[in-house]
Design an enzyme around this catalytic site. Structure first.
Site, short mmCIF file in Angstrom:
data_model
loop_
_atom_site.label_atom_id
_atom_site.label_comp_id
_atom_site.label_asym_id
_atom_site.label_seq_id
_atom_site.Cartn_x
_atom_site.Cartn_y
_atom_site.Cartn_z
N PRO A 85 0.93 -1.15 0.10
CA PRO A 85 0.13 0.06 -0.07
C PRO A 85 0.87 1.29 -0.06
O PRO A 85 0.36 2.54 -0.41
CB PRO A 85 -0.84 0.01 1.38
N ASP A 92 -9.16 0.81 -25.14
CA ASP A 92 -9.51 0.50 -23.75
C ASP A 92 -9.64 1.76 -23.09
O ASP A 92 -9.01 2.74 -23.23
CB ASP A 92 -8.22 -0.49 -23.08
N GLU A 148 1.55 -7.20 8.62
CA GLU A 148 1.88 -5.72 8.83
C GLU A 148 3.01 -5.20 7.90
O GLU A 148 3.14 -3.86 7.88
CB GLU A 148 2.51 -5.53 10.46
N ARG A 206 -2.48 -8.83 -21.11
CA ARG A 206 -3.23 -8.63 -22.16
C ARG A 206 -2.65 -7.46 -23.15
O ARG A 206 -3.10 -7.43 -24.11
CB ARG A 206 -4.69 -8.09 -21.69
#
Length: 275
Positions: free
Chosen positions: A106, A186, A133, A171
């Protein structure tokens, strides 16, 4: 234990494939999704090689411990540096091409379509799935090339994030999608959202599909799609407007329909797309 999902060894295209090595304490978690759909076909065609490595195989104690309590106290557990380091060193030696080491975290660089396009040009990626953690900072400093985050929310581990990278990067590799234009059209390919899509039936619960889509006029359809894409981006994702890119021809169309002024009101400045 390694769970190998590899390019076919005899396929001529295997030399042009991308290899993903995934380091995780739950290799089976990724097993099923990597055997379906476009990724399965890409593997069978020799366009992608995926190998999942069990981090516990590189632990140093009889209990195969990969985590321990944090120094200084506090909640949760921290992934130990020794098994991670040993695993990365071993996995790097399993193929001649060195891998770019990415920690799913994160704290990392936000994952975007542009970053996917950048990574799709790499021949080999080693994805480290964090847990608990996080990982010992010393491992990240010594062995990780880049940290990547797929969003500002918390998962139980990096495996789903690794799957997101594998899917979105695969992809983009040449020949993986059935239509060569698919990736370039896209959502996010020009920085914004894609135009609305319609299929049979022509009338659904009293709602008609746009008439222009049945006109057979390819230029008119392309113009409608450009305008609809810009309108949709401004309405649904105004935060993306600043990053929109257009060719000179597209800018002329937008000027003609009065959309350039509206784009500028929403923070856009001219960023030509030289496609």
């Amino acid at each position: 234990m390694r769970v190998g999902l590899k390019a076919m060894p005899g396929d001529a295209s295997a030399s042009n494939s991308i290899r993903f090595d995934v380091l995780t304490i739950f290799p089976e978690l990724l097993d099923s999704p990597l055997k379906e759909g476009i990724i399965r076909r890409a593997r069978e065609a020799g366009q992608v090689e995926i190998v999942c490595h069990n981090l516990r195989d590189y632990a140093f104690d009889k209990h195969a411990m990969t985590d321990d309590r944090p120094f200084g106290g506090g909640e949760g557990m921290v992934m130990k540096p020794e098994p991670l380091a040993a695993a990365v060193q071993a996995v790097q030696g399993m193929a001649p091409q060195p891998a770019r080491v990415i920690l799913l975290s994160p704290q990392g660089r936000p994952y975007t379509q542009r970053l996917a396009e950048e990574l799709a040009g790499q021949p080999r990626l080693l994805l480290v799935c964090g847990r608990y953690e996080g990982v010992d900072e010393r491992f990240a400093v010594r062995y990780v090339d880049e940290e990547i985050s797929i969003g500002d929310y918390i998962l139980t581990g990096g495996e789903l994030a690794a799957m997101v990278l594998i899917d979105s990067i695969t992809r983009l590799r040449p020949g993986v999608l059935g239509c060569s234009d698919s990736a370039g059209c896209d959502t996010f390919s020009r920085g914004g959202l894609k135009y609305p899509q319609y299929t049979r039936p022509r009338t659904f619960e009293g709602m008609e599909a746009p008439e222009v889509l049945f006109s057979g006029d390819h230029a008119a359809v392309a113009e409608w799609r450009l305008l609809a894409s810009v309108e949709r981006t401004m309405a649904k994702r105004p935060d993306l407007v600043c990053g929109l890119r257009f060719t000179p021809a597209e800018l002329k169309t937008l000027h003609r329909h009065g959309l350039v002024a509206r784009l500028k009101e929403n923070g856009w400045s001219n960023q030509p797309d030289n496609r």
